[in-house]
Design a protein around this motif. Structure first.
Motif, mmCIF file in Angstrom:
data_model
loop_
_atom_site.group_PDB
_atom_site.id
_atom_site.type_symbol
_atom_site.label_atom_id
_atom_site.label_comp_id
_atom_site.label_asym_id
_atom_site.label_seq_id
_atom_site.Cartn_x
_atom_site.Cartn_y
_atom_site.Cartn_z
ATOM 1 N N VAL A 187 16.328 21.126 9.563
ATOM 2 C CA VAL A 187 15.154 20.317 9.911
ATOM 3 C C VAL A 187 14.019 21.273 10.245
ATOM 4 N N THR A 188 12.962 21.249 9.441
ATOM 5 C CA THR A 188 11.837 22.166 9.627
ATOM 6 C C THR A 188 11.061 21.860 10.899
ATOM 7 N N ARG A 189 10.726 20.570 11.078
ATOM 8 C CA ARG A 189 9.872 20.205 12.210
ATOM 9 C C ARG A 189 9.970 18.716 12.508
ATOM 10 N N VAL A 190 9.627 18.383 13.734
ATOM 11 C CA VAL A 190 9.457 16.994 14.164
ATOM 12 C C VAL A 190 8.103 16.930 14.851
ATOM 13 N N HIS A 191 7.227 16.051 14.372
ATOM 14 C CA HIS A 191 5.932 15.938 15.049
ATOM 15 C C HIS A 191 5.514 14.484 15.237
ATOM 16 N N MET A 192 4.650 14.281 16.237
ATOM 17 C CA MET A 192 4.155 12.948 16.580
ATOM 18 C C MET A 192 2.880 12.656 15.803
ATOM 19 N N GLU A 193 2.711 11.404 15.429
ATOM 20 C CA GLU A 193 1.467 10.989 14.782
ATOM 21 C C GLU A 193 1.344 9.476 14.858
ATOM 22 N N GLU A 194 0.222 8.965 14.369
ATOM 23 C CA GLU A 194 0.001 7.520 14.355
ATOM 24 C C GLU A 194 0.099 7.007 12.925
ATOM 25 N N ASP A 195 0.425 5.726 12.806
ATOM 26 C CA ASP A 195 0.543 5.099 11.495
ATOM 27 C C ASP A 195 -0.815 4.577 11.040
ATOM 28 N N ALA A 196 -0.933 4.365 9.742
ATOM 29 C CA ALA A 196 -2.120 3.706 9.177
ATOM 30 C C ALA A 196 -1.861 2.202 9.114
ATOM 31 N N GLY A 197 -2.830 1.450 8.611
ATOM 32 C CA GLY A 197 -2.642 0.014 8.431
ATOM 33 C C GLY A 197 -1.824 -0.265 7.179
ATOM 34 N N LYS A 198 -1.982 -1.446 6.640
ATOM 35 C CA LYS A 198 -1.189 -1.849 5.486
ATOM 36 C C LYS A 198 -2.052 -2.631 4.507
ATOM 37 N N LEU A 199 -1.927 -2.296 3.239
ATOM 38 C CA LEU A 199 -2.648 -3.029 2.198
ATOM 39 C C LEU A 199 -1.776 -4.162 1.672
ATOM 40 N N LEU A 200 -2.351 -5.346 1.572
ATOM 41 C CA LEU A 200 -1.650 -6.508 1.022
ATOM 42 C C LEU A 200 -2.251 -6.793 -0.345
ATOM 43 N N HIS A 201 -1.470 -6.584 -1.385
ATOM 44 C CA HIS A 201 -1.977 -6.711 -2.746
ATOM 45 C C HIS A 201 -1.862 -8.150 -3.240
ATOM 46 N N THR A 202 -2.890 -8.611 -3.914
ATOM 47 C CA THR A 202 -2.885 -9.971 -4.445
ATOM 48 C C THR A 202 -2.096 -10.022 -5.742
ATOM 49 N N ASP A 203 -1.637 -11.227 -6.078
ATOM 50 C CA ASP A 203 -0.860 -11.399 -7.305
ATOM 51 C C ASP A 203 -1.673 -11.051 -8.544
ATOM 52 N N GLY A 204 -2.946 -11.400 -8.525
ATOM 53 C CA GLY A 204 -3.783 -11.130 -9.688
ATOM 54 C C GLY A 204 -4.113 -9.662 -9.860
ATOM 55 N N GLY A 205 -4.043 -8.903 -8.778
ATOM 56 C CA GLY A 205 -4.307 -7.470 -8.850
ATOM 57 C C GLY A 205 -5.772 -7.104 -8.844
ATOM 58 N N SER A 206 -6.669 -8.064 -8.574
ATOM 59 C CA SER A 206 -8.092 -7.758 -8.624
ATOM 60 C C SER A 206 -8.617 -7.191 -7.310
ATOM 61 N N TYR A 207 -7.923 -7.441 -6.200
ATOM 62 C CA TYR A 207 -8.353 -6.887 -4.926
ATOM 63 C C TYR A 207 -7.145 -6.811 -3.984
ATOM 64 N N SER A 208 -7.313 -6.055 -2.898
ATOM 65 C CA SER A 208 -6.273 -5.922 -1.878
ATOM 66 C C SER A 208 -6.873 -6.221 -0.516
#
Length: 548
Positions: A187-208
């Motif tokens: 194991v090289t390293r363990v570090h703390m960080e924060e997560d990003a948000g989440k993208l919700l993709h539409t069925d049509g694929g035209s926007y998220s």
């Protein structure tokens, strides 16, 4: 001029994000981004196509085994089970309505300042110690700059040059069906960080749409050494990490919820070559079987390019695993360290640990999976038993409590791995949800072992205890299930069964000795399953073989 521009933004937010717009759905505000799927698909089309027939795929596998070696490392993100986020007081509950657990801090609004959640440090130290790492008693946070639509600040608070833990290892026992054996992965390293948000993709694929509930959730990133060589080794390493964080109580480790996410780095080189090949990262791996299959596919892809003289087509990039197509596809070219433009986080003080703090955490650590497996091995259990029992913390605790109640080790393992596991699978319940207690399982095993009840009756009692609860002694008394061990009483039942079946007796004595089972079954029926099987068979054989 500046005032006019700001007023323009107020009236038309899309001036800031030309390819985006804002939408309101069910009363919740979403930031919607034009999809990049079309661009990704175009990039994928531009890459040279490899013609791989079934015969060629078989040859590729042979070539991997003979001429090439894969070098694999894994970056694992573990979402910590803290009550609040890393740098603010917002709670995080998986499945909450979008953008309902957010505040100015985790949304990255101007003027909002982060305050570190001390529980994150405790979790990091627990994991670092369990992974046999060296702790940094003085570490700091850094800003990692990059733009994603779901990263509102435009940077991630992380750790760069001084992680909280480094230089450890993880012990893994491979399953018997995959050849077994023990592995130690660095194991090289363990570090703390924060997560990003989440993208919700539409069925049509035209926007998220962007959901920021997850933004600011505390993570531990665990980076392995490039010590793995096969997809199975990588999958088992990830599974062992999941077991470890669950045992430690720092995360639920549920991959389907994103609580444990694996990014795999793979390169291929000819056997004997010391230099690594070009590294490719694979994201979007949401199960251990996906980890194994994605690695196997990517190894085949890279080896095929090697064999066709197209090594230059292997570029440092991030690829996605498409579960439906069972292949990896290009996502984006990989950023380098210079692209992230790390610098120390000015709004957070350094993290300083004391010897007393670390010692207190070390003393509170539970028995980790690897230590539990070694203890079970020393009890005389097979590796198959050991891997099953130690795989789940609650199952291991149930087994340990059964042994503590005085049960035979092997018999306890057999009951848990056999009838109890089958019941849980059929009823879709966990071992904590069945009504059987470890103490009653120990009592049941003892009752069978001392001859109070038969194994068949024991199974009937077991299923009733799992479904309804109660005690072994109570059920034996209530249902009058005490095993018949009186020789005279069993002899009477055997004589009656033989007298009632003269034809079968004649056939038995004529050479059809398999009819012994028929007679035994009739006697058991006569005794309502209570006759001692060993005594019954002894008496039955004497009577059947007696010369008249």
């Amino acid at each position: 001029m500046a005032l006019t521009f700001l007023r323009g933004i107020q009236l038309n937010p899309s001036m800031l994000y030309p390819s985006s717009y804002f939408a309101r759905k069910h009363g919740v505000l979403y930031c919607c981004m034009r999809s990049a799927q079309t661009q990704t698909a175009t990039q994928e089309k531009e890459q040279p196509k490899l013609k791989v027939s079934t015969q060629n795929q078989s040859k590729t596998v042979d070539k991997i085994l003979k001429d090439y070696e894969a070098v694999i490392g894994i970056e694992t993100h573990v979402q910590l089970s803290t009550l609040t986020k890393a740098f603010c007081s917002c709670p995080y509950n998986y499945g909450s309505p979008p953008n309902t657990s957010v505040c100015p801090v985790c949304m990255g609004l101007p003027g909002a300042l982060p305050v570190l959640n001390s529980k994150v440090i405790e979790c990091a130290v627990r994991v670092g110690l369990a992974l046999n790492c060296k702790l940094s008693f003085s570490s700091k946070f850094d800003r990692k700059q990059y733009f994603y639509p779901d990263l509102p600040k435009g940077y991630q608070i992380s750790q760069f040059d001084i992680p909280i833990a480094s230089g450890g290892y993880l012990d893994v026992d491979l399953p018997v069906e995959f050849g077994g054996g023990h592995r130690k992965f660095g194991v090289t390293r363990v570090h703390m960080e924060e997560d990003a948000g989440k993208l919700l993709h539409t069925d049509g694929g035209s926007y998220s749409q962007v959901d920021l509930n997850r933004a600011g959730v505390p993570l531990l990133e665990i980076v392995s050494e490039p010590d793995m060589r096969t997809g199975i080794e990588a999958a088992e390493y990830a599974a062992e990490l999941q077991r470890l964080v669950r045992y430690l109580g720092v995360s639920n480790g549920n991959m389907q919820e994103g609580s444990l996410r694996c990014d795999v780095n793979i390169s291929v080189r000819p056997i004997g070559q010391l230099e690594f090949g070009t590294k490719v990262e694979i994201k979007n791996l949401n199960s251990f079987s996906s980890v194994s299959r994605a690695i196997d596919y990517e190894i085949s892809r890279q080896v095929l390019l090697h064999s066709q003289g197209q090594v230059d087509q292997i570029v440092q990039e991030t690829r996605l695993w498409e579960e439906g197509a069972q292949k990896t596809v290009t996502m984006r070219k990989k950023e380098g360290l210079a692209d992230y433009r790390y610098f120390p986080e000015p709004d957070l003080p350094g993290v300083t640990l004391t010897e007393e703090y670390v010692d207190n955490i070390r003393e509170s650590l539970p028995e980790v999976p690897e230590a539990k497996r070694r203890r079970y091995e020393n009890m005389g259990l097979s590796m198959q038993d050991v891997l099953f029992l130690a795989n789940d913390m609650n199952t291991a605790e149930f087994f340990d409590a059964t042994i503590a109640a005085g049960a035979d080790v092997k018999l306890a393992a057999n009951w848990i791995m056999g009838d109890i596991a089958a019941y849980m699978k059929n009823e879709k319940v966990t071992i904590n949800e069945i009504k059987l207690s470890p103490q009653e399982l120990g009592e049941l095993i003892a009752s069978i072992k001392d001859g109070t009840i038969s194994g068949k009756i024991g199974k009937e009692i077991l299923f009733e205890l799992m479904a309804k609860g109660g005690t072994v002694k109570g059920l034996i008394k209530e249902k009058d299930l005490v095993q018949i061990v009186d020789t005279a009483e069993i002899e009477k039942m055997v004589d009656k069964v033989i007298a009632d079946n003269p034809k079968q007796l004649e056939q038995y004595r004529g050479g059809k000795t398999k009819l012994q089972g028929f007679f035994a079954g009739q006697v058991m029926k006569e005794s309502k399953g209570k006759a001692n099987p060993k005594l019954l068979n002894k008496i039955l054989l004497e009577k059947l073989n007696a010369t008249s």
